[in-house]
Write a protein that holds these residues in place. Structure first.
Motif, PDB file in Angstrom:
ATOM      1  N   SER A   1       2.029   0.431   1.807  1.00  8.65           N
ATOM      2  CA  SER A   1       1.469   0.948   3.058  1.00  8.65           C
ATOM      3  C   SER A   1       1.880   0.066   4.219  1.00  8.65           C
ATOM      4  N   GLN A   2       1.686   0.575   5.411  1.00  7.86           N
ATOM      5  CA  GLN A   2       1.969  -0.171   6.636  1.00  7.86           C
ATOM      6  C   GLN A   2       0.961   0.249   7.699  1.00  7.86           C
ATOM      7  N   VAL A   3       0.418  -0.725   8.410  1.00  8.99           N
ATOM      8  CA  VAL A   3      -0.455  -0.430   9.543  1.00  8.99           C
ATOM      9  C   VAL A   3       0.426  -0.028  10.721  1.00  8.99           C
ATOM     10  N   LEU A   4       0.222   1.174  11.238  1.00 10.38           N
ATOM     11  CA  LEU A   4       1.004   1.639  12.383  1.00 10.38           C
ATOM     12  C   LEU A   4       0.423   1.110  13.690  1.00 10.38           C
ATOM     13  N   PHE A   5      -0.897   1.168  13.824  1.00  6.04           N
ATOM     14  CA  PHE A   5      -1.546   0.567  14.988  1.00  6.04           C
ATOM     15  C   PHE A   5      -3.045   0.469  14.749  1.00  6.04           C
ATOM     16  N   ASN A   6      -3.648  -0.461  15.442  1.00  3.62           N
ATOM     17  CA  ASN A   6      -5.102  -0.613  15.437  1.00  3.62           C
ATOM     18  C   ASN A   6      -5.644  -0.071  16.753  1.00  3.62           C
ATOM     19  N   ASP A   7      -6.679   0.729  16.657  1.00  7.69           N
ATOM     20  CA  ASP A   7      -7.254   1.342  17.840  1.00  7.69           C
ATOM     21  C   ASP A   7      -8.768   1.241  17.732  1.00  7.69           C
ATOM     22  N   GLU A   8      -9.462   1.706  18.748  1.00  8.77           N
ATOM     23  CA  GLU A   8     -10.913   1.809  18.644  1.00  8.77           C
ATOM     24  C   GLU A   8     -11.313   3.271  18.761  1.00  8.77           C
ATOM     25  N   ARG A   9     -12.300   3.638  17.975  1.00  4.83           N
ATOM     26  CA  ARG A   9     -12.844   4.993  18.034  1.00  4.83           C
ATOM     27  C   ARG A   9     -13.812   5.076  19.213  1.00  4.83           C
ATOM     28  N   VAL A  10     -13.737   6.173  19.975  1.00  5.81           N
ATOM     29  CA  VAL A  10     -14.612   6.355  21.139  1.00  5.81           C
ATOM     30  C   VAL A  10     -15.344   7.685  21.044  1.00  5.81           C
ATOM     31  N   GLY A  11     -16.452   7.788  21.777  1.00  8.79           N
ATOM     32  CA  GLY A  11     -17.129   9.056  21.945  1.00  8.79           C
ATOM     33  C   GLY A  11     -16.471   9.840  23.068  1.00  8.79           C
ATOM     34  N   VAL A  12     -16.399  11.157  22.915  1.00  8.21           N
ATOM     35  CA  VAL A  12     -15.744  12.007  23.906  1.00  8.21           C
ATOM     36  C   VAL A  12     -16.677  13.161  24.260  1.00  8.21           C
ATOM     37  N   VAL A  13     -16.892  13.383  25.565  1.00  2.62           N
ATOM     38  CA  VAL A  13     -17.761  14.462  26.045  1.00  2.62           C
ATOM     39  C   VAL A  13     -17.117  15.109  27.268  1.00  2.62           C
ATOM     40  N   SER A  14     -17.606  16.287  27.618  1.00  2.00           N
ATOM     41  CA  SER A  14     -17.204  16.926  28.868  1.00  2.00           C
ATOM     42  C   SER A  14     -17.721  16.112  30.048  1.00  2.00           C
ATOM     43  N   SER A  15     -17.027  16.194  31.175  1.00  2.00           N
ATOM     44  CA  SER A  15     -17.493  15.461  32.371  1.00  2.00           C
ATOM     45  C   SER A  15     -18.826  15.996  32.868  1.00  2.00           C
ATOM     46  N   ASN A  16     -19.256  17.176  32.387  1.00  2.29           N
ATOM     47  CA  ASN A  16     -20.554  17.740  32.763  1.00  2.29           C
ATOM     48  C   ASN A  16     -21.662  17.401  31.763  1.00  2.29           C
ATOM     49  N   HIS A  17     -21.323  16.672  30.736  1.00  2.00           N
ATOM     50  CA  HIS A  17     -22.306  16.318  29.707  1.00  2.00           C
ATOM     51  C   HIS A  17     -23.349  15.357  30.292  1.00  2.00           C
ATOM     52  N   PRO A  18     -24.614  15.455  29.853  1.00  8.53           N
ATOM     53  CA  PRO A  18     -25.655  14.539  30.353  1.00  8.53           C
ATOM     54  C   PRO A  18     -25.305  13.055  30.166  1.00  8.53           C
ATOM     55  N   LEU A  19     -24.447  12.750  29.180  1.00  5.04           N
ATOM     56  CA  LEU A  19     -24.088  11.358  28.925  1.00  5.04           C
ATOM     57  C   LEU A  19     -22.790  10.944  29.611  1.00  5.04           C
ATOM     58  N   ALA A  20     -22.206  11.828  30.395  1.00  9.48           N
ATOM     59  CA  ALA A  20     -20.874  11.578  30.939  1.00  9.48           C
ATOM     60  C   ALA A  20     -20.791  10.329  31.801  1.00  9.48           C
ATOM     61  N   ARG A  21     -21.909   9.925  32.402  1.00  8.95           N
ATOM     62  CA  ARG A  21     -21.895   8.739  33.263  1.00  8.95           C
ATOM     63  C   ARG A  21     -22.133   7.441  32.487  1.00  8.95           C
ATOM     64  N   ARG A  22     -22.423   7.576  31.199  1.00  6.94           N
ATOM     65  CA  ARG A  22     -22.659   6.380  30.385  1.00  6.94           C
ATOM     66  C   ARG A  22     -21.337   5.724  30.014  1.00  6.94           C
ATOM     67  N   ARG A  23     -21.319   4.409  29.998  1.00  8.32           N
ATOM     68  CA  ARG A  23     -20.122   3.696  29.586  1.00  8.32           C
ATOM     69  C   ARG A  23     -20.186   3.285  28.116  1.00  8.32           C
ATOM     70  N   ASN A  24     -21.421   3.145  27.601  1.00  9.37           N
ATOM     71  CA  ASN A  24     -21.614   2.705  26.219  1.00  9.37           C
ATOM     72  C   ASN A  24     -22.742   3.494  25.574  1.00  9.37           C
ATOM     73  N   LEU A  25     -22.628   3.710  24.261  1.00  9.31           N
ATOM     74  CA  LEU A  25     -23.715   4.263  23.469  1.00  9.31           C
ATOM     75  C   LEU A  25     -24.280   3.161  22.581  1.00  9.31           C
ATOM     76  N   THR A  26     -25.586   3.165  22.407  1.00  8.25           N
ATOM     77  CA  THR A  26     -26.226   2.218  21.496  1.00  8.25           C
ATOM     78  C   THR A  26     -26.530   2.923  20.180  1.00  8.25           C
ATOM     79  N   LEU A  27     -26.902   2.163  19.183  1.00 11.88           N
ATOM     80  CA  LEU A  27     -27.290   2.752  17.907  1.00 11.88           C
ATOM     81  C   LEU A  27     -28.463   3.709  18.082  1.00 11.88           C
ATOM     82  N   ASN A  28     -29.394   3.383  18.989  1.00 16.30           N
ATOM     83  CA  ASN A  28     -30.546   4.258  19.218  1.00 16.30           C
ATOM     84  C   ASN A  28     -30.145   5.586  19.841  1.00 16.30           C
TER      85      ASN A  28
END
Length: 317
Positions: A176-203
């Protein structure tokens, strides 16, 4: 007069002479195509000739080799076991015959089968196809979906030349070979209630409606494993059959989904989406390229792997 060679001496190759190379090549093709018609076309033989070769192999092995289920050839356990060894032997013979000869991609023909997770296919399929067509115009590129972990038999049998994805549990027997390391992110519409959030917490996780790919339904996911014992969970309440539908779905709903950042940024060029950083335990996204051990030294496979690695590095730079 020299003594007779014992019948069980490996150098007599009595079973191999009975099977013959054409029969083994026919068997290898049938394991890939699962079709007498397709194998006849691939080997430029008649269908009765393919049936005769299969009959010879059945007689030699004292095994059906293939059974017909719903009009499709399904290999027996004996066939699966044999093919893992035959594939490696044929690959080794091909490499030995080609040793010292120059490798020219432009002269190679056939089909390259690449198993790809939905995310990497979106990133890689079009540019890799264009690059391969320029370097090797006689090759056909065929992407196949890989849902979660790849099937070892797909690589062992040669039905896939490579598998690329976020493979959390990789057997050490596969190079095997690692092609790249990335981070997984949350994705929402710009109209989503959370759209202005920069981070999500476990809660926050339990209060979000999550969208997933349909193959995840009813299965333990990477998220389940990462959150195990934390007292937190993600609730997936909608599943789409193709992840290419995800941005369209997000634009019309108040759902959220997750994906590697490099893919999310690609979607943002065409859709009004917002990215939100996930809790640290959910961020890791390591894109892997995996192949079979018997293809490790195959020059076509080596060339393909270098093409994939170089192009991916450019795309994620």
């Amino acid at each position: 007069m020299s003594p007779a060679m014992p019948a069980d001496n490996p150098s007599s190759f009595s079973l191999l002479r009975r099977a013959s190379l054409p029969v083994l090549l026919c068997f290898d093709s049938l394991m890939h195509t699962r079709s007498v018609t397709a194998t006849a076309q691939q080997l430029n033989k008649s269908q009765p000739a393919i049936s005769r070769d299969l009959a010879r192999l059945r007689e030699l092995l004292k095994d059906p080799v293939f059974v017909v289920i719903r009009k499709k050839l399904v290999p027996t356990e004996r066939a699966l076991s044999l093919h893992r060894q035959v594939q490696g032997a044929l690959s080794g013979l091909e490499q030995a015959l080609g040793a010292g000869q120059p490798f020219s991609p432009s002269e190679v023909s056939g089909v390259l089968n690449i198993g790809a997770a939905a995310h990497i296919e979106l990133l890689l399929a079009a540019p890799l196809t264009m690059a391969l067509q320029q370097a090797a115009p006689r090759l056909t590129v065929r992407f196949q979906p890989v849902h979660g972990d790849f099937s070892p038999d797909d690589l062992d049998s040669g039905r896939m030349d490579l598998a690329i994805g976020l493979f959390p549990s990789l057997s050490p027997r596969f190079p095997s070979q690692v092609l790249f390391n990335d981070e997984r992110v949350g994705v929402v519409s710009s109209n989503h209630p959370l759209a202005r959030r920069r981070n999500l917490t476990l809660n926050d996780l339990g209060r979000v409606k999550w969208l997933a790919f349909s193959h995840m339904y009813g299965k333990e996911t990477n998220f389940d494993r990462a959150l195990q014992g934390s007292g937190h969970a993600m609730r997936f309440s909608a599943y789409v059959s193709s992840f290419g539908l995800a941005p369209h779905f997000l634009m019309e709903t108040d759902y959220a989904t997750t994906m590697p950042r490099v893919i999310a940024e690609k979607y943002r060029r065409h859709f009004d989406l917002q990215l939100i950083r996930l809790p640290a335990v959910l961020r890791e996204a390591r894109m892997m390229m995996v192949w079979s051990a018997q293809n490790d030294s195959a020059r076509l496979n080596q060339w393909l792997r270098k093409m994939v690695a170089d192009l991916t590095a450019e795309l994620v730079a």
